[in-house]
Write an enzyme that holds these catalytic residues in place. Structure first.
Site, mmCIF file in Angstrom:
data_model
loop_
_atom_site.group_PDB
_atom_site.id
_atom_site.type_symbol
_atom_site.label_atom_id
_atom_site.label_comp_id
_atom_site.label_asym_id
_atom_site.label_seq_id
_atom_site.Cartn_x
_atom_site.Cartn_y
_atom_site.Cartn_z
ATOM 1 N N HIS A 1 0.698 35.790 -17.652
ATOM 2 C CA HIS A 1 0.993 36.040 -19.065
ATOM 3 C C HIS A 1 0.130 37.108 -19.731
ATOM 4 O O HIS A 1 0.467 37.585 -20.815
ATOM 5 C CB HIS A 1 0.834 34.735 -19.840
ATOM 6 C CG HIS A 1 1.845 34.561 -20.945
ATOM 7 N ND1 HIS A 1 2.332 35.603 -21.696
ATOM 8 C CD2 HIS A 1 2.457 33.450 -21.419
ATOM 9 C CE1 HIS A 1 3.197 35.144 -22.583
ATOM 10 N NE2 HIS A 1 3.294 33.840 -22.435
ATOM 11 N N TYR B 1 3.169 25.079 -32.825
ATOM 12 C CA TYR B 1 3.177 26.511 -32.522
ATOM 13 C C TYR B 1 4.579 26.901 -32.074
ATOM 14 O O TYR B 1 5.167 26.254 -31.208
ATOM 15 C CB TYR B 1 2.168 26.784 -31.406
ATOM 16 C CG TYR B 1 2.068 28.219 -30.936
ATOM 17 C CD1 TYR B 1 1.024 29.022 -31.356
ATOM 18 C CD2 TYR B 1 2.989 28.752 -30.038
ATOM 19 C CE1 TYR B 1 0.897 30.329 -30.908
ATOM 20 C CE2 TYR B 1 2.881 30.063 -29.589
ATOM 21 C CZ TYR B 1 1.832 30.847 -30.029
ATOM 22 O OH TYR B 1 1.717 32.139 -29.580
ATOM 23 N N SER C 1 6.433 30.516 -30.823
ATOM 24 C CA SER C 1 6.179 31.922 -30.517
ATOM 25 C C SER C 1 7.249 32.821 -31.118
ATOM 26 O O SER C 1 8.436 32.504 -31.101
ATOM 27 C CB SER C 1 6.148 32.116 -28.995
ATOM 28 O OG SER C 1 5.938 33.461 -28.663
ATOM 29 N N THR D 1 2.854 38.987 -29.965
ATOM 30 C CA THR D 1 3.509 37.847 -30.597
ATOM 31 C C THR D 1 2.785 37.467 -31.886
ATOM 32 O O THR D 1 1.635 37.844 -32.102
ATOM 33 C CB THR D 1 3.505 36.608 -29.677
ATOM 34 O OG1 THR D 1 2.151 36.253 -29.364
ATOM 35 C CG2 THR D 1 4.294 36.866 -28.410
#
Length: 663
Positions: free
Chosen positions: A380, A496, A498, A509
């Protein structure tokens, strides 16, 4: 004149740059994909791939006052009245004092970095300095939707066709002829050959402005160069990203062993399909026992530990084999498992497996199982879902519509090992490293055995249904997560979601905070003994949708508060300033302890998408919304939370909200 002109990005764009809505984004971004009939290229775009990069708008630094307001608003449903008032004083003090100094410093820093964003370096460093192991904690998974046919059910055909399509994508990207991502507000006007020809001849310095005049919005493509030839190398305290663009070979893993072969010739051309198929067939025919000491398992451990073990491997004389893995154009893992049609088994296989046949440091690994089930696991730090999903969709469509290898190719005569030039990588291991490998293997088993995976699906309920109800499909899913958790725990928690900021140069992001006072009020109302009328509940659901859409728009436009506060906190540390009380306030830790971490991995080409929980007592929720389908993969740690109960509560919430809307 034009260089000074700063048009505002159309607000209609924001829903489409979210990873959550990436399926409709990809459909509408470029209605015309300039497919190439040339075997070497997947596309032959009129507009160069990176044509708009230079003139893309920069991510704005939000106003400090607005960030403080948004932060407080997001905290309100999480805190008691007294705690909120105390935190409100802390935030107001920050805004008037420490925050002003840090904001000025951040703006000066931003002005010195015109070719990037104020968050880019800090965000890379955040990933690369994190010492936690990659699988489950960071690396997401995607699994292809597959048609039930001979092409997809055969591991050899499937892996070869995916390889060829990947190479065609890679060569188009490298040749700067991969279609750039453009969102067309009015496709009839801008998604045309005429538009593309005009854009091609506009100087790069003003190309974005030219597209803007047509109400078309190019998106950032900077992450695409890290899709291939890229790997993360463990180092003490901070890893590095390694990229070797001259590589012609790939690495294939099978049963914990590594095989290397060239996929491009000396002129950089893709080798013919039959030869590539024969190379993979040779590996599949190698009836070798699983490795007793698979070094790939070392990529599952804590990063400093892996850095030490890698240095020890190099001392043992394994530098060349490691270099071949690091430099490889891409990696394929051929697994013996047959996980289809069980979604849970597939998630486990693609999210972590047993780690023996994985190298989690690679930018992505294509994984093809014995039953033809295929997907990928991606690292990532280098990029986000938007770039990966574009690659994923393009090769999925290419392998479906234009497979280069066919069942009759399986009957061809297999060439000799020398003719195929497939080399198995050998590693020199001593007793110490063998013991280390076994230890890491056992540690990783304890890790993935502690993980639980659940899923739910709703057929005939998707965007079309939500449109009829006059609400956002994304807000419906988020409301279900909020209500499901509230039913179980009678409290609201940090959540959360994204959101991509790809509308800006080197955008990454931003966070959407779906837990709002609107959702909190609805959860309380719908679970109370004295429920409001059904029409009042419908109105509350619609208000939740309006509020959620507003937050999405703000985040996509770079107007969230999370990244801004993150940058300010790091700046205080960088300048050796006293850390402001806002960041030591318990409320800051509370909102950033994301019990519900969510992201949509939606596409017509995606069957499953997911990731692990980001905190021990949390849930990782990868959800999908299509026109007539909604579903989610839910992960959690068994010791700390109950995934079965949460799934059941979310499912009940989904049905309850639908019943309210249908009455």
């Amino acid at each position: 004149m034009l260089s000074k002109y700063k048009p505002r990005i159309n607000s209609h764009l924001v829903e489409k740059v979210k990873f959550q809505n990436a399926d409709s984004a990809i459909k509408m971004l470029t209605q015309i994909r300039h497919k190439s009939d040339d075997y070497q290229y997947i596309q032959n775009s009129i507009i160069p791939t990176m044509h708009f990069q230079r003139s893309l708008p920069r991510l704005p630094v939000p106003e400090l006052k607005l960030t403080c307001q948004r932060y407080l608003k997001a905290l309100q449903p999480l805190l008691s009245k007294n705690d909120y008032l105390r935190t409100k004083d802390v935030v107001e003090n920050f805004e008037q004092n420490d925050g002003q100094l840090l904001q000025d410093l951040l703006k000066k820093k931003n002005d010195l970095n015109k070719n990037t964003s104020y968050i880019t370096k800090d965000w890379f460093d955040m990933y690369l300095t994190e010492r936690t192991s990659l699988p489950i904690n960071y690396n997401p998974l995607l699994v292809f939707r597959q048609l039930d046919n001979a092409y997809n059910n055969n591991q050899l055909l499937r892996s070869t066709n995916l390889l060829i399509s990947s190479l065609r994508f890679y060569k188009s990207l490298k040749a700067n002829i991969l279609e750039p991502e453009i969102f067309h507000i009015n496709p009839k006007k801008s998604d045309t050959i005429q538009f593309r020809k005009l854009m091609k001849y506009l100087p790069e310095s003003i190309s974005w402005y030219g597209a803007y005049m047509y109400n078309a919005y190019p998106l950032d493509m900077s992450q695409y160069n890290s899709l291939f030839n890229n790997t993360r190398i463990p180092m003490a305290n901070q890893d590095v990203l390694h990229n070797n663009t001259s590589s012609k070979h790939i690495v294939v893993m099978r049963r914990g062993h590594f095989y290397k072969f060239d996929v491009l010739d000396n002129q950089g051309n893709i080798l013919n399909p039959q030869l590539l198929l024969s190379k993979i067939q040779y590996i599949l025919n190698d009836d070798i026992a699983p490795s007793n000491h698979p070094i790939g398992i070392l990529t599952t451990t804590e990063r400093n530990n892996w850095a030490d073990l890698r240095n020890y491997l190099i001392k043992l004389g394994n530098e060349e084999s490691l270099r071949i893995i690091d430099d490889s154009l891409m990696m394929i893992a051929l697994d013996d498992e047959r996980p289809r049609p069980d979604p849970k088994a597939c998630v486990e296989q693609y999210l972590h497996s047993d780690g023996i046949n994985r190298w989690f440091d690679k930018s992505f690994t294509l994984i093809v199982c014995a039953d033809g089930t295929s997907g990928l696991n991606f690292e990532h730090s280098w990029g986000d879902g938007v770039a990966v999903l574009r690659y994923f969709q393009d090769i999925s469509k290419d392998t479906t519509d234009f497979p280069r290898c066919h069942p009759e190719n399986l009957n061809q005569v297999l060439l000799s090992a020398d003719e195929l030039d497939v080399k198995k990588l050998e590693f020199n291991l001593d007793e110490k490293i063998k013991c280390d490998i076994i230890k890491v293997k056992n540690e990783f088993k304890r890790k993935y055995d502690s993980l639980d995976v659940n899923y739910f699906e709703f057929f005939d309920v998707g965007r079309k249904t939500c449109k009829n109800f006059g609400i956002s499909a994304d807000s419906l899913m988020q409301l279900c997560f909020q209500l499901g958790h509230y039913k179980l725990h009678k409290k609201h928690v940090g959540t959360y979601e994204s959101c991509s900021t790809a509308a800006f140069k080197q955008g990454r992001t931003e966070t959407v905070r779906p837990c709002t006072m609107k959702t909190a009020d609805f959860c309380y109302a719908v679970t109370s003994k004295n429920k409001p009328s059904n029409s009042d509940l419908v109105n509350m659901i619609k208000q939740c949708s309006v509020e959620h859409s507003k937050l999405v728009k703000e985040a996509a436009m770079g107007q969230g508060f999370d990244r801004h506060l993150f940058a300010l906190r790091l700046l205080a540390k960088e300048k050796n300033l006293k850390i402001p009380s806002l960041f030591t306030d318990p409320a800051y830790s509370q909102i950033n302890h994301n019990i519900l971490s969510t992201s949509s991995l939606t596409s017509d080409h995606v069957w499953l998408g997911g990731f692990g929980p980001v905190v021990k007592d949390g849930f990782g929720i990868g959800y999908t919304i299509r026109e007539d389908y909604s579903g989610a993969i839910i992960t959690n740690y068994k010791e700390h939370s109950d995934g079965d109960s949460f799934r059941d509560a979310v499912t009940q919430s989904f049905n309850q909200i639908l019943d309210i809307l249908k009455k």
